[in-house]
Motif scaffolding. Structure first.
Motif, mmCIF file in Angstrom:
data_model
loop_
_atom_site.group_PDB
_atom_site.id
_atom_site.type_symbol
_atom_site.label_atom_id
_atom_site.label_comp_id
_atom_site.label_asym_id
_atom_site.label_seq_id
_atom_site.Cartn_x
_atom_site.Cartn_y
_atom_site.Cartn_z
ATOM 1 N N GLN A 72 37.313 -5.426 -73.647
ATOM 2 C CA GLN A 72 37.258 -5.772 -75.056
ATOM 3 C C GLN A 72 35.868 -5.474 -75.588
ATOM 4 N N PRO A 73 35.741 -4.349 -76.315
ATOM 5 C CA PRO A 73 34.450 -4.026 -76.918
ATOM 6 C C PRO A 73 34.106 -5.013 -78.031
ATOM 7 N N PRO A 74 32.852 -5.123 -78.397
ATOM 8 C CA PRO A 74 32.462 -6.066 -79.453
ATOM 9 C C PRO A 74 33.217 -5.783 -80.747
ATOM 10 N N GLY A 75 33.848 -6.811 -81.296
ATOM 11 C CA GLY A 75 34.536 -6.689 -82.565
ATOM 12 C C GLY A 75 35.837 -5.912 -82.530
ATOM 13 N N LYS A 76 36.327 -5.594 -81.335
ATOM 14 C CA LYS A 76 37.547 -4.802 -81.228
ATOM 15 C C LYS A 76 38.602 -5.518 -80.398
ATOM 16 N N GLN A 85 44.329 -17.262 -59.318
ATOM 17 C CA GLN A 85 42.941 -17.088 -59.709
ATOM 18 C C GLN A 85 42.536 -15.622 -59.705
ATOM 19 N N LEU A 86 41.758 -15.234 -60.703
ATOM 20 C CA LEU A 86 41.153 -13.916 -60.787
ATOM 21 C C LEU A 86 39.687 -14.111 -61.136
ATOM 22 N N VAL A 87 38.799 -13.554 -60.329
ATOM 23 C CA VAL A 87 37.369 -13.738 -60.560
ATOM 24 C C VAL A 87 36.680 -12.391 -60.517
ATOM 25 N N GLU A 88 36.114 -11.984 -61.655
ATOM 26 C CA GLU A 88 35.423 -10.705 -61.747
ATOM 27 C C GLU A 88 33.939 -10.865 -61.438
ATOM 28 N N SER A 89 33.351 -9.764 -60.988
ATOM 29 C CA SER A 89 31.915 -9.713 -60.779
ATOM 30 C C SER A 89 31.464 -8.262 -60.862
ATOM 31 N N GLY A 90 30.155 -8.066 -60.966
ATOM 32 C CA GLY A 90 29.609 -6.722 -60.913
ATOM 33 C C GLY A 90 29.160 -6.141 -62.231
ATOM 34 N N GLY A 91 29.358 -6.862 -63.316
ATOM 35 C CA GLY A 91 28.909 -6.359 -64.603
ATOM 36 C C GLY A 91 27.397 -6.353 -64.700
ATOM 37 N N GLY A 92 26.894 -5.734 -65.771
ATOM 38 C CA GLY A 92 25.453 -5.705 -65.975
ATOM 39 C C GLY A 92 25.062 -4.698 -67.013
ATOM 40 N N LEU A 93 23.768 -4.407 -67.042
ATOM 41 C CA LEU A 93 23.196 -3.447 -67.980
ATOM 42 C C LEU A 93 22.903 -2.153 -67.242
ATOM 43 N N VAL A 94 23.339 -1.041 -67.804
ATOM 44 C CA VAL A 94 23.130 0.261 -67.176
ATOM 45 C C VAL A 94 22.843 1.280 -68.263
ATOM 46 N N GLN A 95 22.110 2.320 -67.918
ATOM 47 C CA GLN A 95 21.797 3.377 -68.883
ATOM 48 C C GLN A 95 22.952 4.365 -68.988
ATOM 49 N N THR A 96 23.000 5.072 -70.090
ATOM 50 C CA THR A 96 23.991 6.129 -70.282
ATOM 51 C C THR A 96 23.951 7.098 -69.112
ATOM 52 N N GLY A 97 25.115 7.416 -68.601
ATOM 53 C CA GLY A 97 25.220 8.317 -67.461
ATOM 54 C C GLY A 97 25.193 7.612 -66.124
ATOM 55 N N GLY A 98 24.924 6.330 -66.133
ATOM 56 C CA GLY A 98 24.855 5.570 -64.900
ATOM 57 C C GLY A 98 26.210 5.149 -64.385
ATOM 58 N N SER A 99 26.177 4.417 -63.278
ATOM 59 C CA SER A 99 27.398 3.975 -62.617
ATOM 60 C C SER A 99 27.359 2.478 -62.364
ATOM 61 N N GLY A 126 36.205 -12.606 -67.146
ATOM 62 C CA GLY A 126 35.538 -11.438 -67.719
ATOM 63 C C GLY A 126 34.126 -11.253 -67.213
ATOM 64 N N THR A 127 33.692 -9.997 -67.241
ATOM 65 C CA THR A 127 32.317 -9.673 -66.871
ATOM 66 C C THR A 127 31.783 -8.660 -67.879
ATOM 67 N N GLN A 128 30.580 -8.878 -68.339
ATOM 68 C CA GLN A 128 29.993 -8.049 -69.394
ATOM 69 C C GLN A 128 29.403 -6.767 -68.813
ATOM 70 N N VAL A 129 29.756 -5.654 -69.429
ATOM 71 C CA VAL A 129 29.143 -4.360 -69.115
ATOM 72 C C VAL A 129 28.481 -3.855 -70.382
ATOM 73 N N THR A 138 30.679 -0.071 -73.443
ATOM 74 C CA THR A 138 30.181 -1.439 -73.543
ATOM 75 C C THR A 138 31.311 -2.373 -73.948
ATOM 76 N N ALA A 139 31.519 -3.416 -73.149
ATOM 77 C CA ALA A 139 32.629 -4.337 -73.390
ATOM 78 C C ALA A 139 32.591 -5.454 -72.359
#
Length: 115
Positions: free
Chosen positions: A39-43, A3-17, A108-111, A90-91
């Motif tokens: 995996q970026p959108p469409g890539k 099992q692999l379970v990711e967490s911690g993704g979210g929305l952040v502004q440019t320059g953020g962490s 997967g987790t969305q950033v 963003t991916a």
């Protein structure tokens, strides 16, 4: 159970962490190299960083100097510290490892990095 379970993704502004975490089952983690892909959108999905069982690491050129991969061998955890984030980061980010000759993936987790 592998099992692999990711967490911690979210929305952040440019320059953020942001720090991503991956909880791995002991079988897949112990002594194994662990990786983060995205995996970026469409890539296509691309390798971001890998950390070996001994702690050595390597990075994609696009994230060198900004991202840091680490592992906690007691907690069976892998982390990806992401600094100076850019919109092109963003991916969906995936934790991954080879186990019994098969590459295993988390869900997967969305950033999302806003400009």
């Amino acid at each position: 159970q592998v099992q692999l379970v990711e967490s911690g993704g979210g929305l952040v502004q440019t320059g953020g962490s942001l720090t991503l975490s991956c909880a791995a089952s002991r079988d897949i983690f112990s002594g194994n190299s662990m990786s983060w892909f995205r995996q970026p959108p469409g890539k296509e999905r691309e390798l971001v960083a890998t950390i070996t069982g001994g702690g050595g690491s390597n990075y994609a050129d696009s994230v060198k100097g900004r991202f840091t991969i680490s592992r906690d061998d007691v907690k069976n955890m892998v982390y990806l510290q992401m600094n100076s984030l850019k919109p092109e980061d963003t991916a969906v980010y995936y934790c991954s490892a080879l186990f019994r000759w098969v590459r295993r993936w988390g869900q997967g987790t969305q950033v999302t990095v806003s400009s």
